[in-house]
Enzyme design. Structure first.
Site, PDB file in Angstrom:
ATOM      1  N   GLY A  11       0.848  -1.186   0.000  1.00 48.96           N
ATOM      2  CA  GLY A  11       0.000   0.000   0.000  1.00 48.96           C
ATOM      3  C   GLY A  11       0.883   1.235   0.000  1.00 48.96           C
ATOM      4  O   GLY A  11       1.994   1.205  -0.523  1.00 48.96           O
ATOM      5  N   CYS A  12       0.406   2.310   0.599  1.00 49.83           N
ATOM      6  CA  CYS A  12       1.180   3.557   0.630  1.00 49.83           C
ATOM      7  C   CYS A  12       2.566   3.295   1.213  1.00 49.83           C
ATOM      8  O   CYS A  12       2.705   2.760   2.309  1.00 49.83           O
ATOM      9  CB  CYS A  12       0.447   4.608   1.461  1.00 49.83           C
ATOM     10  SG  CYS A  12       1.380   6.140   1.643  1.00 49.83           S
TER      11      CYS A  12
END
Length: 170
Positions: A11-12
């Protein structure tokens, strides 16, 4: 010093990098973009989801202190391995989860970790398991982002960073 590398998309990359930096035996982290279709992508280009890149953290670690298996167990605590192209509130192919390796000796370890993790879920895991095709370092302001911006956005709960700091391989 003995070092090995693994590239993890969770993810981020701001939170994923900060999480792995807490783990004993991790020597260095670097955020960037992995396994895409263009050369030298910028964050702005990757953000369009048209380049094929995943936000990824290059983790350099000392295998005499921490094993790849332990790092993967920690990785699974920081992601939802059944969520396709989405982690937390972040959506798009750039936020997909993946394990990208550079050493073929790691394949069996990765496959075993994925198989063990799959046993915890009814739905299939959607974590990519691929050789690293390419990796480009993200712009400087993304490196160590949460160190520079302690109140910056992160999809991971703060308690997870404390967990990583205290985690020890048995």
């Amino acid at each position: 010093m003995n070092t090995k590398d693994i590239y993890l998309a969770g993810g981020c990359f701001w939170g994923t990098e900060h999480f792995f930096k807490q783990i004993e035996g991790v020597i260095e982290t670097e955020v960037g973009f992995a396994n895409g279709n263009t050369e030298n992508p910028t964050y702005k280009e990757v953000y369009t989801d048209e380049t094929g890149y995943a936000e990824t953290v290059h983790v350099k670690y000392n295998p005499d202190v921490v094993s790849l298996n332990f790092l993967l167990q920690m990785f699974f605590k920081a992601i939802d391995p059944t969520s396709l192209n989405k982690q937390g509130h972040d959506e798009g192919t750039r936020y997909r989860t993946g394990i990208y390796y550079t050493n073929n000796d790691d394949v069996c370890i990765i496959e075993k970790a994925l198989n063990d993790e799959q046993k915890k879920y009814e739905q299939p895991l959607v974590v990519e398991n691929l050789p690293l095709k390419n990796f480009y370092t993200a712009e400087e302001y993304h490196q160590d982002y949460l160190d520079k911006n302690p109140d910056g956005y992160c999809h991971l709960p703060l308690s997870l960073f404390e967990f990583a700091r205290k985690a020890k391989e048995k």
